[in-house]
Structure formats: structure tokens, C-alpha cells
Motif scaffolding. Structure first.
Motif, mmCIF file in Angstrom:
data_model
loop_
_atom_site.group_PDB
_atom_site.id
_atom_site.type_symbol
_atom_site.label_atom_id
_atom_site.label_comp_id
_atom_site.label_asym_id
_atom_site.label_seq_id
_atom_site.Cartn_x
_atom_site.Cartn_y
_atom_site.Cartn_z
ATOM 1 N N TRP A 1 -2.384 8.704 0.517
ATOM 2 C CA TRP A 1 -3.179 9.804 0.206
ATOM 3 C C TRP A 1 -2.972 10.282 -1.150
ATOM 4 C CZ3 TRP A 1 -4.062 13.481 4.969
ATOM 5 C CH2 TRP A 1 -4.597 12.798 5.925
ATOM 6 N N VAL A 2 -3.945 10.496 -1.856
ATOM 7 C CA VAL A 2 -3.969 11.052 -3.378
ATOM 8 C C VAL A 2 -4.661 12.138 -3.525
ATOM 9 C CG1 VAL A 2 -3.739 10.434 -5.870
ATOM 10 C CG2 VAL A 2 -2.864 8.553 -4.356
ATOM 11 N N THR A 3 -4.060 13.316 -4.334
ATOM 12 C CA THR A 3 -5.097 14.426 -4.182
ATOM 13 C C THR A 3 -5.842 14.184 -5.786
ATOM 14 O OG1 THR A 3 -3.227 15.669 -5.625
ATOM 15 C CG2 THR A 3 -3.347 15.928 -3.431
ATOM 16 N N ALA A 4 -6.819 15.005 -5.991
ATOM 17 C CA ALA A 4 -7.678 14.849 -7.270
ATOM 18 C C ALA A 4 -6.731 15.266 -8.550
ATOM 19 C CB ALA A 4 -8.578 15.833 -7.326
ATOM 20 N N SER A 5 -5.407 15.630 -8.557
ATOM 21 C CA SER A 5 -4.531 15.809 -9.576
ATOM 22 C C SER A 5 -3.726 15.009 -9.854
ATOM 23 C CB SER A 5 -3.864 17.340 -9.350
ATOM 24 O OG SER A 5 -2.992 17.288 -8.158
ATOM 25 N N GLY A 6 -3.767 13.812 -8.969
ATOM 26 C CA GLY A 6 -2.905 12.599 -9.049
ATOM 27 C C GLY A 6 -1.557 12.714 -8.423
ATOM 28 N N ALA A 7 -1.328 13.587 -7.387
ATOM 29 C CA ALA A 7 -0.304 13.667 -6.520
ATOM 30 C C ALA A 7 -0.223 12.767 -5.406
ATOM 31 C CB ALA A 7 0.104 15.311 -6.204
ATOM 32 N N ILE A 8 0.788 12.301 -4.997
ATOM 33 C CA ILE A 8 0.648 11.484 -3.657
ATOM 34 C C ILE A 8 1.262 12.337 -2.700
ATOM 35 C CG2 ILE A 8 1.565 9.435 -2.722
ATOM 36 C CD1 ILE A 8 2.055 8.228 -5.424
ATOM 37 N N VAL A 9 0.364 12.596 -1.743
ATOM 38 C CA VAL A 9 1.041 13.519 -0.492
ATOM 39 C C VAL A 9 1.471 12.898 0.770
ATOM 40 C CG1 VAL A 9 -0.565 15.395 -1.441
ATOM 41 C CG2 VAL A 9 -1.609 13.772 0.099
ATOM 42 N N GLN A 10 1.113 11.579 0.682
ATOM 43 C CA GLN A 10 1.491 11.013 2.120
ATOM 44 C C GLN A 10 1.214 9.301 1.665
ATOM 45 O OE1 GLN A 10 0.477 10.821 6.708
ATOM 46 N NE2 GLN A 10 -1.040 11.846 5.281
ATOM 47 N N ASP A 11 2.338 8.545 2.215
ATOM 48 C CA ASP A 11 2.114 7.209 1.898
ATOM 49 C C ASP A 11 2.902 6.454 3.291
ATOM 50 O OD1 ASP A 11 5.050 6.198 1.359
ATOM 51 O OD2 ASP A 11 4.705 8.137 0.122
ATOM 52 N N LEU A 12 2.360 5.042 3.619
ATOM 53 C CA LEU A 12 2.850 4.485 4.599
ATOM 54 C C LEU A 12 2.987 2.865 4.125
ATOM 55 C CD1 LEU A 12 1.205 5.687 7.787
ATOM 56 C CD2 LEU A 12 3.422 5.909 7.167
ATOM 57 N N VAL A 13 4.213 2.025 4.386
ATOM 58 C CA VAL A 13 4.138 0.814 4.034
ATOM 59 C C VAL A 13 4.122 0.103 5.548
ATOM 60 C CG1 VAL A 13 5.504 -0.975 3.315
ATOM 61 C CG2 VAL A 13 5.824 1.147 2.514
ATOM 62 N N ARG A 14 2.994 -0.745 5.579
ATOM 63 C CA ARG A 14 2.554 -1.519 6.778
ATOM 64 C C ARG A 14 2.602 -2.914 6.603
ATOM 65 N NH1 ARG A 14 4.739 2.154 8.166
ATOM 66 N NH2 ARG A 14 4.128 3.620 9.965
ATOM 67 N N PRO A 15 2.664 -3.861 7.360
ATOM 68 C CA PRO A 15 2.249 -5.470 7.216
ATOM 69 C C PRO A 15 0.878 -5.600 6.563
ATOM 70 C CG PRO A 15 3.238 -5.117 9.253
ATOM 71 C CD PRO A 15 3.130 -3.623 8.701
ATOM 72 N N ALA A 16 0.685 -6.389 5.782
ATOM 73 C CA ALA A 16 -0.634 -6.610 4.863
ATOM 74 C C ALA A 16 -1.737 -7.223 5.844
ATOM 75 C CB ALA A 16 -0.410 -7.808 3.826
ATOM 76 N N ASN A 17 -1.520 -7.527 7.351
ATOM 77 C CA ASN A 17 -2.404 -7.943 7.905
ATOM 78 C C ASN A 17 -3.437 -6.813 8.840
ATOM 79 O OD1 ASN A 17 -0.229 -7.432 9.596
ATOM 80 N ND2 ASN A 17 -0.846 -8.798 11.211
ATOM 81 N N LEU A 18 -2.669 -5.839 8.594
ATOM 82 C CA LEU A 18 -3.593 -4.603 9.279
ATOM 83 C C LEU A 18 -4.636 -3.959 8.381
ATOM 84 C CD1 LEU A 18 -0.293 -2.446 10.828
ATOM 85 C CD2 LEU A 18 -1.776 -4.119 11.745
ATOM 86 N N HIS A 19 -5.701 -3.798 9.278
ATOM 87 C CA HIS A 19 -6.971 -3.226 8.531
ATOM 88 C C HIS A 19 -6.657 -1.974 7.944
ATOM 89 C CE1 HIS A 19 -11.032 -2.211 7.701
ATOM 90 N NE2 HIS A 19 -11.272 -3.379 7.621
ATOM 91 N N ASP A 20 -7.377 -1.516 6.648
ATOM 92 C CA ASP A 20 -6.968 -0.140 6.075
ATOM 93 C C ASP A 20 -7.567 0.852 7.096
ATOM 94 O OD1 ASP A 20 -6.435 -1.393 3.901
ATOM 95 O OD2 ASP A 20 -8.233 -1.095 2.614
#
Length: 257
Positions: free
Chosen positions: A143-162
Motif C-alpha cells: 500500500w502506498v499513499t499519494a505522497s509516496g509513503a509505503i504504509v504496508q507491505d507483504l512478501v508472498r509466493p508469486a503464484n498467489l493472485h493479487d
């Protein structure tokens, strides 16, 4: 999170001092035992300094640091200690804060070249598809805000749908004040703002005059993470990959004006 105007023109020592000043607010600056060579705060500052200077090789960068600080531990010991601080680093990188709207997207994190995928034994890696073709490894969802800040992130296997990983991101949705989530056509489900498809029968909230510019913001952020060598395949475990990601996210926040 406090932001600093960090740039390589300041010099290596000045940048490390500024990052160390920030790290002391989140990590201990005391040595736990007599033979410990670094405090947690100084270790984090030294690990983050590589991302500010965009050096591609962690071991070589650590050798450069040891030219000024002969008492530093080896690079293997330093990054092993960094992995022990992983959960704390991730909590510091994505604190809960109120947002009115966020942009959601994903980017591939390959662990090897596609032609070596059949021989790769990276734990948990899977085949997936990105905008540039097939990828073997993981994906970073953020998740990224309009100002460019990353407020949340997850690393998951590439086969999982968005949308599958996005449901996992939504578990913290109340912690951010219930923001409006803006995605692309891969997030075409109720509750998201996305470009309508030809068979969409309801208003998705997408406004052509505004939302495409917001979508460009997350692409710019991802480009900066790629420039910080977040896609380097020099990693062998998921924890080391997560450490690479969280250090890049923290460096992104600290370097923002």
C-alpha cells in the motif's frame, strides 16, 4: 516516521550519523554483553547506509565500512543479527497511521533467472506471472499513499493472485482509518476503486482525470525500490529476502524529502 534529507553527497560518515540518530529512537543503543561489537541501533544504521548509496553488493559495502571501523564484525555476522531484528524492523517500517486513500499493487521479486527455475531449491518460491513475463520467486504487495509513503507491505509466493494477498493486507484496514483502496484491473472486486472493464455494470469510483496520476505514484515508488537492488537474486532464504525488502522500505522513507 521522521524523514531525513539523506543523499550520498553528504558523505558516508554524515549519512550514517543521521540514520543512527533516527535508529536510536526505535532500537537499543546499548551493547548487551562485553564482547558485542555493535549496538542494535548502529547495526541498523550501517545496514541502511548501503541502500542510501545504492551499492549493489552487501558484502563489498560491509568491507568498505570496515576500512573506517576495524572493530566491525564480519558481514555474515552482521546480516545474521539483522535477521534477528526482522520482526522489529517490519513493525517500524509499517506503523499504523490514518490514511484517506491508498494505492495497492504488486511487483515481482525473482530468486533466480527463469531458465534456472527448475533447478532452484529456494524454499517457498513458486512460478508466477508479472508484467514482464514469467517469474520464479515471490511478489511484493504494498500500500502506498499519494505522497509516496509505503504504509504496508507483504512478501508472498508469486503464484498467489493479487486479490488473494490484498485480502490479507485488508486485515489491517481499520488500523489505517479505513482508507479508500485504489487498484488496477487486477483488483476488480467490490470495495476497490479500479478502471472499469467492458462488462462492468456498476460505478467502480474510477475517475480518469485523477486516479491514473495516483496509480503512477506507486509505479514510481517501485522503480525506486528496484534501483535500491531489491530484486537482487543474491539471497538464499525467505528471511534474508524479507530483510532486503524491509531495509529498502526503510531507506525509501528516510530518503524522502
Amino acid at each position: 516516521m521522521a524523514r531525513y534529507r539523506l543523499h550520498h553527497s553528504l558523505g558516508r560518515r554524515a549519512v550514517i550519523r543521521q540514520i543512527h540518530r533516527w535508529a536510536k529512537r526505535h532500537f537499543s543503543d546499548l551493547k548487551r554483553c562485553s564482547h558485542q561489537k555493535l549496538s542494535d541501533a548502529l547495526l541498523v544504521a550501517l545496514l541502511l547506509s548501503r541502500l542510501v548509496f545504492k551499492h549493489p553488493f552487501p558484502s563489498i559495502w560491509w568491507s568498505i565500512l570496515r576500512e573506517d571501523r576495524v572493530d566491525l564484525p564480519s558481514s555474515t555476522q552482521a546480516y545474521t543479527r539483522g535477521q534477528r531484528l526482522l520482526e522489529r524492523l517490519e513493525a517500524v517500517a509499517t506503523p499504523s497511521k490514518s490514511c484517506t486513500e491508498v494505492i495497492v499493487d504488486s511487483m515481482p521479486l525473482p530468486v533466480c533467472r527463469p531458465k534456472r527455475g527448475k533447478r532452484c531449491s529456494f524454499p517457498g518460491a513458486r512460478w508466477g506471472y508479472g508484467t514482464q513475463g514469467d517469474v520464479y520467486g515471490y511478489k511484493l504487495h504494498a500500500w502506498v499513499t499519494a505522497s509516496g509513503a509505503i504504509v504496508q507491505d507483504l512478501v508472498r509466493p508469486a503464484n498467489l493472485h493479487d486479490t488473494t494477498v490484498s485480502d490479507e493486507l485488508n486485515r489491517r484496514w481499520p488500523d489505517f482509518g479505513g482508507p479508500r483502496i485504489i487498484g488496477d484491473k487486477g483488483y476488480c472486486c467490490l470495495g476497490y476503486v479500479f478502471p472499469p472493464k467492458s462488462n462492468t455494470r456498476y460505478d467502480t469510483g474510477w475517475r480518469p482525470g485523477r486516479h491514473p496520476r495516483l496509480r503512477k505514484r506507486i509505479e514510481t515508488v517501485f522503480s525506486g525500490l528496484v534501483e535500491a537492488q531489491i530484486r537482487s537474486v543474491q539471497t538464499k532464504t525467505l528471511r534474508s529476502l524479507r530483510l532486503r525488502v524491509v531495509l529498502a522500505v526503510l531507506a525509501h522513507h528516510l530518503a524522502q524529502p
